[in-house]
Design an enzyme around this catalytic site. Structure first.
Site, PDB file in Angstrom:
ATOM      1  N   GLU A 165      -8.862  26.445 -14.712  1.00 58.55           N
ATOM      2  CA  GLU A 165      -7.706  25.406 -14.120  1.00 58.55           C
ATOM      3  C   GLU A 165      -6.259  26.424 -14.057  1.00 58.55           C
ATOM      4  N   TYR A 167      -4.608  27.399 -16.985  1.00 62.94           N
ATOM      5  CA  TYR A 167      -3.768  27.730 -18.456  1.00 62.94           C
ATOM      6  C   TYR A 167      -3.757  28.556 -19.130  1.00 62.94           C
ATOM      7  N   ARG A 215     -15.012  26.351 -20.672  1.00 67.17           N
ATOM      8  CA  ARG A 215     -15.071  26.112 -19.643  1.00 67.17           C
ATOM      9  C   ARG A 215     -14.069  27.656 -18.703  1.00 67.17           C
ATOM     10  N   HIS A 253      -4.449  24.784 -10.852  1.00 63.53           N
ATOM     11  CA  HIS A 253      -3.564  23.475 -10.582  1.00 63.53           C
ATOM     12  C   HIS A 253      -2.200  23.924  -9.410  1.00 63.53           C
ATOM     13  N   GLU A 254      -2.104  25.046  -9.263  1.00 58.55           N
ATOM     14  CA  GLU A 254      -1.131  25.465  -8.091  1.00 58.55           C
ATOM     15  C   GLU A 254      -2.209  25.712  -6.795  1.00 58.55           C
ATOM     16  N   ARG A 256      -3.442  25.122  -3.328  1.00 57.50           N
ATOM     17  CA  ARG A 256      -3.120  24.238  -2.587  1.00 57.50           C
ATOM     18  C   ARG A 256      -4.529  24.122  -1.282  1.00 57.50           C
ATOM     19  N   CYS A 343      -9.400   8.065  -6.064  1.00 60.63           N
ATOM     20  CA  CYS A 343      -8.113   7.685  -6.106  1.00 60.63           C
ATOM     21  C   CYS A 343      -7.231   8.502  -6.242  1.00 60.63           C
ATOM     22  N   GLN A 345      -5.359   6.929  -8.532  1.00 58.62           N
ATOM     23  CA  GLN A 345      -3.918   6.175  -8.844  1.00 58.62           C
ATOM     24  C   GLN A 345      -3.892   6.155  -9.093  1.00 58.62           C
ATOM     25  N   LYS A 570      14.485   5.681   6.720  1.00 59.69           N
ATOM     26  CA  LYS A 570      14.963   6.471   5.917  1.00 59.69           C
ATOM     27  C   LYS A 570      15.046   8.130   6.235  1.00 59.69           C
ATOM     28  N   GLU A 664       5.720  -2.758  -3.144  1.00 55.36           N
ATOM     29  CA  GLU A 664       5.124  -1.324  -3.940  1.00 55.36           C
ATOM     30  C   GLU A 664       3.525  -1.748  -3.682  1.00 55.36           C
TER      31      GLU A 664
HETATM   32  P1  FAD Z   1      -5.610  -8.725   1.168  1.00 55.64           P
HETATM   33  O1  FAD Z   1      -6.947  -7.437   0.496  1.00 55.64           O
HETATM   34  O2  FAD Z   1      -4.794  -8.809   1.494  1.00 55.64           O
HETATM   35  O3  FAD Z   1      -6.985 -10.092   1.103  1.00 55.64           O
HETATM   36  C1  FAD Z   1      -6.503 -11.096   1.527  1.00 55.64           C
HETATM   37  C2  FAD Z   1      -7.777 -11.721   1.949  1.00 55.64           C
HETATM   38  O4  FAD Z   1      -7.469 -12.994   1.124  1.00 55.64           O
HETATM   39  C3  FAD Z   1      -8.315 -11.363   2.948  1.00 55.64           C
HETATM   40  O5  FAD Z   1      -9.416 -10.837   2.937  1.00 55.64           O
HETATM   41  C4  FAD Z   1      -7.660 -12.636   3.658  1.00 55.64           C
HETATM   42  O6  FAD Z   1      -8.323 -13.040   4.860  1.00 55.64           O
HETATM   43  C5  FAD Z   1      -8.310 -13.799   2.455  1.00 55.64           C
HETATM   44  N1  FAD Z   1      -6.668 -15.005   3.365  1.00 55.64           N
HETATM   45  C6  FAD Z   1      -6.072 -15.455   2.976  1.00 55.64           C
HETATM   46  N2  FAD Z   1      -5.658 -16.477   3.913  1.00 55.64           N
HETATM   47  C7  FAD Z   1      -6.367 -17.099   3.107  1.00 55.64           C
HETATM   48  C8  FAD Z   1      -6.771 -18.533   3.605  1.00 55.64           C
HETATM   49  N3  FAD Z   1      -6.230 -19.525   3.524  1.00 55.64           N
HETATM   50  N4  FAD Z   1      -8.299 -18.824   3.449  1.00 55.64           N
HETATM   51  C9  FAD Z   1      -9.778 -17.948   2.797  1.00 55.64           C
HETATM   52  N5  FAD Z   1      -9.205 -16.565   2.846  1.00 55.64           N
HETATM   53  C10 FAD Z   1      -7.879 -16.593   3.354  1.00 55.64           C
HETATM   54  N6  FAD Z   1      -4.424   0.434  -1.735  1.00 55.64           N
HETATM   55  C11 FAD Z   1      -4.428   1.302  -2.374  1.00 55.64           C
HETATM   56  O7  FAD Z   1      -4.485   1.286  -4.083  1.00 55.64           O
HETATM   57  N7  FAD Z   1      -5.087   2.756  -2.281  1.00 55.64           N
HETATM   58  C12 FAD Z   1      -5.503   2.820  -0.796  1.00 55.64           C
HETATM   59  O8  FAD Z   1      -5.763   4.395  -1.080  1.00 55.64           O
HETATM   60  C13 FAD Z   1      -5.134   1.993  -0.305  1.00 55.64           C
HETATM   61  N8  FAD Z   1      -5.076   2.277   1.461  1.00 55.64           N
HETATM   62  C14 FAD Z   1      -4.719   1.689   1.994  1.00 55.64           C
HETATM   63  C15 FAD Z   1      -5.134   1.862   3.229  1.00 55.64           C
HETATM   64  C16 FAD Z   1      -4.755   1.056   4.630  1.00 55.64           C
HETATM   65  C17 FAD Z   1      -5.062   0.973   6.076  1.00 55.64           C
HETATM   66  C18 FAD Z   1      -4.565  -0.955   4.151  1.00 55.64           C
HETATM   67  C19 FAD Z   1      -4.377  -1.264   5.368  1.00 55.64           C
HETATM   68  C20 FAD Z   1      -3.969  -1.167   3.008  1.00 55.64           C
HETATM   69  C21 FAD Z   1      -4.493   0.488   1.781  1.00 55.64           C
HETATM   70  N9  FAD Z   1      -3.974  -0.452   0.222  1.00 55.64           N
HETATM   71  C22 FAD Z   1      -4.741   0.706  -0.347  1.00 55.64           C
HETATM   72  C23 FAD Z   1      -3.789  -1.787   0.042  1.00 55.64           C
HETATM   73  C24 FAD Z   1      -4.671  -2.249  -0.488  1.00 55.64           C
HETATM   74  O9  FAD Z   1      -6.551  -2.513  -0.017  1.00 55.64           O
HETATM   75  C25 FAD Z   1      -3.800  -3.520  -0.913  1.00 55.64           C
HETATM   76  O10 FAD Z   1      -2.778  -3.352  -1.704  1.00 55.64           O
HETATM   77  C26 FAD Z   1      -4.988  -4.981  -1.535  1.00 55.64           C
HETATM   78  O11 FAD Z   1      -5.914  -4.976  -0.587  1.00 55.64           O
HETATM   79  C27 FAD Z   1      -3.876  -5.872  -1.657  1.00 55.64           C
HETATM   80  O12 FAD Z   1      -5.138  -6.818  -2.019  1.00 55.64           O
HETATM   81  P2  FAD Z   1      -5.417  -8.384  -2.641  1.00 55.64           P
HETATM   82  O13 FAD Z   1      -6.703  -8.467  -3.127  1.00 55.64           O
HETATM   83  O14 FAD Z   1      -3.625  -9.171  -2.921  1.00 55.64           O
HETATM   84  O15 FAD Z   1      -4.750  -8.930  -0.597  1.00 55.64           O
HETATM   85  P1  NAP Z   2       5.454   0.759   2.450  1.00 51.91           P
HETATM   86  O1  NAP Z   2       4.866   2.113   1.697  1.00 51.91           O
HETATM   87  O2  NAP Z   2       6.293   0.059   1.682  1.00 51.91           O
HETATM   88  O3  NAP Z   2       5.758   1.924   4.040  1.00 51.91           O
HETATM   89  C1  NAP Z   2       6.464   0.708   5.093  1.00 51.91           C
HETATM   90  C2  NAP Z   2       7.377   1.463   5.954  1.00 51.91           C
HETATM   91  O4  NAP Z   2       7.513   1.269   7.062  1.00 51.91           O
HETATM   92  C3  NAP Z   2       8.127   2.716   4.822  1.00 51.91           C
HETATM   93  O5  NAP Z   2       7.999   3.606   6.123  1.00 51.91           O
HETATM   94  C4  NAP Z   2      10.092   2.119   6.101  1.00 51.91           C
HETATM   95  O6  NAP Z   2      10.507   2.892   5.015  1.00 51.91           O
HETATM   96  C5  NAP Z   2       8.647   0.651   7.273  1.00 51.91           C
HETATM   97  N1  NAP Z   2       9.956  -0.386   7.002  1.00 51.91           N
HETATM   98  C6  NAP Z   2       9.577  -1.723   6.271  1.00 51.91           C
HETATM   99  N2  NAP Z   2      10.815  -2.276   6.745  1.00 51.91           N
HETATM  100  C7  NAP Z   2      10.824  -1.966   8.261  1.00 51.91           C
HETATM  101  C8  NAP Z   2      11.334  -2.393   9.235  1.00 51.91           C
HETATM  102  N3  NAP Z   2      11.585  -3.648   8.891  1.00 51.91           N
HETATM  103  N4  NAP Z   2      11.639  -2.267  11.021  1.00 51.91           N
HETATM  104  C9  NAP Z   2      11.110  -1.090  10.514  1.00 51.91           C
HETATM  105  N5  NAP Z   2      10.069  -0.380   9.515  1.00 51.91           N
HETATM  106  C10 NAP Z   2      10.457  -0.851   8.777  1.00 51.91           C
HETATM  107  O7  NAP Z   2       4.312   0.275   3.242  1.00 51.91           O
HETATM  108  P2  NAP Z   2       2.200   0.430   3.289  1.00 51.91           P
HETATM  109  O8  NAP Z   2       2.205   1.119   4.588  1.00 51.91           O
HETATM  110  O9  NAP Z   2       2.689  -0.995   4.870  1.00 51.91           O
HETATM  111  O10 NAP Z   2       1.579   0.200   2.756  1.00 51.91           O
HETATM  112  C11 NAP Z   2       1.111  -1.012   1.810  1.00 51.91           C
HETATM  113  C12 NAP Z   2       0.871  -0.796   0.452  1.00 51.91           C
HETATM  114  O11 NAP Z   2      -0.221  -0.312   0.938  1.00 51.91           O
HETATM  115  C13 NAP Z   2       1.779   0.116  -0.112  1.00 51.91           C
HETATM  116  O12 NAP Z   2       2.679  -0.182  -1.009  1.00 51.91           O
HETATM  117  C14 NAP Z   2       0.905   1.309  -0.466  1.00 51.91           C
HETATM  118  O13 NAP Z   2       0.927   1.758  -2.423  1.00 51.91           O
HETATM  119  C15 NAP Z   2      -0.637   0.319  -0.275  1.00 51.91           C
HETATM  120  N6  NAP Z   2      -1.577   1.687   0.235  1.00 51.91           N
HETATM  121  C16 NAP Z   2      -1.781   3.391  -0.326  1.00 51.91           C
HETATM  122  C17 NAP Z   2      -2.078   4.199   0.050  1.00 51.91           C
HETATM  123  C18 NAP Z   2      -2.338   5.250  -0.659  1.00 51.91           C
HETATM  124  O14 NAP Z   2      -3.071   6.057  -0.901  1.00 51.91           O
HETATM  125  N7  NAP Z   2      -2.245   5.001  -2.727  1.00 51.91           N
HETATM  126  C19 NAP Z   2      -2.308   4.446   1.121  1.00 51.91           C
HETATM  127  C20 NAP Z   2      -2.200   2.911   1.579  1.00 51.91           C
HETATM  128  C21 NAP Z   2      -1.468   2.458   2.036  1.00 51.91           C
HETATM  129  P3  NAP Z   2      12.059   3.042   6.339  1.00 51.91           P
HETATM  130  O15 NAP Z   2      12.444   2.215   5.968  1.00 51.91           O
HETATM  131  O16 NAP Z   2      12.323   4.024   5.677  1.00 51.91           O
HETATM  132  O17 NAP Z   2      11.602   3.031   7.786  1.00 51.91           O
HETATM  133 FE1  SF4 Z   3     -11.453   7.059 -10.276  1.00 49.90          FE
HETATM  134 FE2  SF4 Z   3      -8.972   7.718 -11.279  1.00 49.90          FE
HETATM  135 FE3  SF4 Z   3      -9.060   5.730  -8.945  1.00 49.90          FE
HETATM  136 FE4  SF4 Z   3     -10.424   5.170 -11.212  1.00 49.90          FE
HETATM  137  S1  SF4 Z   3      -7.841   5.960 -11.165  1.00 49.90           S
HETATM  138  S2  SF4 Z   3     -11.656   5.223  -8.811  1.00 49.90           S
HETATM  139  S3  SF4 Z   3     -11.062   7.142 -12.293  1.00 49.90           S
HETATM  140  S4  SF4 Z   3     -10.135   8.184  -9.636  1.00 49.90           S
END
Ligand code: FAD
Ligand code: NAP
Ligand code: SF4
Length: 681
Positions: A165, A167, A215, A253-254, A256, A343, A345, A570, A664
């Site tokens: 890695e 090191y 390793r 680690h560096e 790409r 992920c 994360q 932004k 967030e």
């Molecule tokens: P949600 O996933 O939004 O689930 C809410 C559920 O409630 C839905 O299924 C909805 O149908 C249901 N619901 C709403 N109202 C009612 C009701 N009245 N009765 C019954 N059911 C209802 N997060 C990450 O951490 N890593 C990622 O890489 C990542 N990638 C993403 C990529 C994409 C394209 C998207 C869209 C999201 C991604 N996210 C990622 C974000 C992540 O999916 C959300 O943060 C997470 O799903 C939030 O979970 P939640 O349970 O709060 O809500």
């Molecule tokens: P987000 O990360 O908060 O991004 C929202 C984007 O919309 C920003 O680029 C913002 O930039 C823009 N925006 C905000 N208000 C706006 C407005 N009124 N009009 C136009 N543009 C606006 O949210 P998201 O992309 O919807 O993702 C949701 C959550 O899912 C995130 O918090 C993220 O952590 C999670 N997620 C994570 C991953 C992952 O790989 N870890 C992948 C997908 C989603 P400006 O304000 O500069 O325009």
């Molecule tokens: Fe795997 Fe780390 Fe994501 Fe957990 S947080 S699912 S250990 S990559």
């Protein structure tokens, strides 16, 4: 299915491992503070109980110069060794085996006392290393040896010498970082002397019946890294010097090239270990080899071993995700494994942000003493609304504790937004989390009501003891004049409803979802859902190290499917808030697909021709950006209409996930909140 190769014991001569699973070293942060030793012991004990054959701790520095960061975990004194006894005793009480990793970071350390073979700064820390004198080199070797002796004193079954890695040991091996002209530099014989002396003298000091893992960086993935003949020469030499096992290191680690992110195909680098194993077997050497990287299911692990790629598999993050991985595989319950989705994360991102690591899909990882799931003394009735990650985590944890749980989901499937995430090329692993929760619902007896958009009135009528509102989010309305036009779609239209998208696309909003939608739209249809291994290696420029030193060539990405432009208001770099260790991969992947990224944009209005924008606060340079489709990814807002009426009706209500806070939000927070709430109700 049984896993005959994976579950076969391994005889090391002086000792026997129960199976072929090695828990690879992971830095959780628990190594860095005395106060964390009880938590560290509980974390390893749980994995020993889970059936892992041999575990390796996170890296411990043999001296101050080798620290990853100031005051990082160090094993250099007898007093420190005494503290480790808590860990080794806890592991042995569960019948497990554990080795301590000795990690000297060399020029990768994040502190001003770093040392290296030559005074060459690394691109990943702000500090320039001191060049080691010949006496300084001797001191580092003695520190390695002393650390291994102390590990033995502390009760460890072995030590892993971290030689990959990028090191310190790796820095001696290649001309990229070693420009010395004395006996420690120049020829390969000289450059590998440091590695060999560390292994040879350590073996002499610890005796024959102590596991010594080396390793070895088999693929550096840097342009002037080791050649293949050099890596083979090193493997033979560390075997002769006394190593018991050789583990595989892939990439500095560096480098790409992504090596463990979710977009890396499963077992993507097992061929490298296989190549090395063939070389060693041809030379009559039977030393066991461990292969590593993106092996996250028993099926993949079994296949890799059955194919003769290695003698053991290193599972690191998969054992954060599920401590019971091995026991479940042995019991024929692979479907019940909580699979690591790679992920980064909550594990690697946390480690790089100086936070204690855990796991997105298993918030109890490295929090075993904090989050305890106990059977409830009093069975209650809970309604959970929304089967996204938050609701799934809460419902299954409550049911596991013995509560009666009804989970309502409006759509016909569980998963919430994960049903969109899993469609993104390179995020196919998200399917596994949904499979896991599906099984958990069955196993814990949650009553699941799909296709049921439950109303406040219905819940008030049912009158459960409490309602957990996990209804998630709705897309934010950016209120751009003209956005009702048919060529304007939301990410939900594109990812969930499969609405047609034109050739020229603008994406409004460059958060996580904007980046993912760009990846989805720019990826040619044939390259989704999964790239084959040869395609992936070509895309990132990974070559056979026997052909090219370091194993890197120019990347050959496939042509983009569409012309995509990603916009944000932004100014500055787009994707700044993406994952600490994965953001660069998303940016590089989009750059390869020629996705244009523009910041500092004001959205003025949408017309049939495209989007009118201006730039900066002065709203200058008004311009039409022509396009066929505009996709809105402008963030999200909480969806929690149920909360107020339920409270008004006197019901106990808890808000979690996106329904609680959309800013967030990610699945890490959603699942963590669900589990923590359910553990305490
Ligand atoms: P949600 O996933 O939004 O689930 C809410 C559920 O409630 C839905 O299924 C909805 O149908 C249901 N619901 C709403 N109202 C009612 C009701 N009245 N009765 C019954 N059911 C209802 N997060 C990450 O951490 N890593 C990622 O890489 C990542 N990638 C993403 C990529 C994409 C394209 C998207 C869209 C999201 C991604 N996210 C990622 C974000 C992540 O999916 C959300 O943060 C997470 O799903 C939030 O979970 P939640 O349970 O709060 O809500
Ligand atoms: P987000 O990360 O908060 O991004 C929202 C984007 O919309 C920003 O680029 C913002 O930039 C823009 N925006 C905000 N208000 C706006 C407005 N009124 N009009 C136009 N543009 C606006 O949210 P998201 O992309 O919807 O993702 C949701 C959550 O899912 C995130 O918090 C993220 O952590 C999670 N997620 C994570 C991953 C992952 O790989 N870890 C992948 C997908 C989603 P400006 O304000 O500069 O325009
Ligand atoms: Fe795997 Fe780390 Fe994501 Fe957990 S947080 S699912 S250990 S990559």
């Amino acid at each position: 299915m049984s896993y005959p190769h994976l579950l076969a014991p391994l005889d090391l001569g002086f000792t026997r491992l129960a199976n072929r699973v090695l828990m690879g070293s992971m830095h959780t942060g628990l190594e860095d503070g005395r106060r964390h030793f009880t938590a560290l012991a509980a974390y390893f004990a749980e994995r020993a109980r889970g059936g892992v054959g041999l575990m390796v701790t996170g890296g411990f520095a043999p001296n101050i110069a080798g620290w990853t960061k100031p005051f990082a975990g160090t094993l250099a004194t007898t007093a420190a060794a005494r503290r480790h006894r808590e860990v080794t005793q806890a592991v042995h009480a569960e019948g497990g085996r554990i080795a301590l990793q000795i990690l000297h970071t060399g020029r990768y350390g994040y502190h001003p006392f770093i040392v290296a073979p030559s005074r060459i700064k690394s691109p990943i820390t702000p500090f320039t290393p001191f060049e080691l004198s010949a006496r300084g080199i001797e001191r580092q070797i003695r520190a390695f040896v002393r650390c291994a002796q102390l590990a033995r004193e502390a009760g460890y079954d072995g030590a892993e010498i971290m030689g990959s890695e990028g090191y310190l040991i790796n820095q001696f091996l290649v001309t990229h970082t070693n420009r010395r002209t004395d006996e420690w530099g120049g020829s390969y014989e000289n450059r590998m002397r440091f590695a060999i002396e560390v292994v040879r003298r350590t073996r002499a000091a610890v005796g024959p019946d102590f596991i010594l893992i080396y390793r070895l960086s088999m693929l550096d993935l840097i342009p002037d890294g080791s050649s293949w003949p050099e890596a083979v020469q090193l493997a033979k030499a560390v075997t002769a010097a006394g190593a018991t096992i050789i583990n595989t290191g892939i990439g500095w680690h560096e480098a790409r090239v992504p090596t463990i992110a979710t977009s890396v195909p499963r077992a993507a680098f097992a061929w490298v270990t296989q190549k090395m194993r063939r070389e060693l077997r041809a030379a009559g050497l039977t030393i066991p080899l461990v292969t590593s990287n993106r092996i996250n299911t028993p099926e993949v692990a079994e296949q890799v071993l059955a194919d003769g790629c290695a003698d053991l598999v290193s599972l690191a993050r998969p054992l954060l995700a599920d401590a019971e991985f091995v026991n479940k595989a042995r019991a024929g319950r692979a479907q019940d494994i909580n699979t690591c989705i790679a992920c980064n994360q909550a594990c690697l991102d946390h480690a790089f942000k100086n936070e204690l690591a855990t796991c997105l899909v298993n918030p109890r990882a490295a929090r075993e003493t904090q989050i305890v799931i106990r059977a409830t003394p009093q069975r209650r009735r809970y309604a959970v609304v929304g089967a996204g990650p938050a609701g799934l985590a809460a419902a299954t944890t409550l049911a596991e504790r013995g509560h009666a749980v009804t989970l309502y989901e409006a759509s016909p499937q569980i998963g919430g937004q994960f049903n969109m995430a899993k469609r993104i090329p390179g995020k196919e692993e998200f399917h596994e989390t949904l499979r896991y929760f599906g099984r958990r619902i069955e196993a814990t007896g949650v009553e699941l009501k799909l296709g049921t958009r439950v109303s406040a009135e219905q819940l008030i009528e049912v009158r459960p003891d409490a309602v957990i509102v996990a209804t998630g989010v709705r897309p934010r309305d950016p209120k751009i004049p003209g956005q009702d036009a048919p060529q304007v779609l939301s990410y939900v239209d594109v990812l969930l409803h499969g609405k047609p998208v034109g050739e020229r696309v603008l994406i409004v909003g460059a958060g996580g979802i904007g980046f993912d939608v760009a990846e989805f739209l720019a990826t040619p249809a044939g390259h989704s859902p999964t790239l084959s291994l040869p395609e992936w290696l070509a895309e990132w420029g990974v070559a056979d190290p026997a052909q090219v030193r370091g194993g890197v060539v120019r990347p050959q990405p496939a042509a983009a499917a569409r012309r995509v432009t990603l916009l944000q208001r932004k100014s500055g770099k787009l994707g700044r808030n993406l994952g600490k260790t994965t953001g660069w991969i998303h940016r590089a992947a989009l750059a390869m697909k020629e996705v244009e990224m523009v910041g500092g944009v004001n959205y003025e209005r949408i017309t049939p021709q495209g989007l009118w924008v201006t730039y900066g606060e002065a709203r200058r340079d008004g311009q039409l950006i022509e396009c066929d489709t505009i996709v809105l990814c402008a963030g999200q807002e909480p969806l929690r209409e149920l909360h107020a009426p339920l409270q008004a009706a006197g019901l106990a209500v808890h808000l979690i996930g996106g329904a609680h806070e959309a800013a967030e939000l990610d699945a890490k927070r959603a699942i963590d909140q669900g589990v923590r709430l359910a553990a305490t109700l």
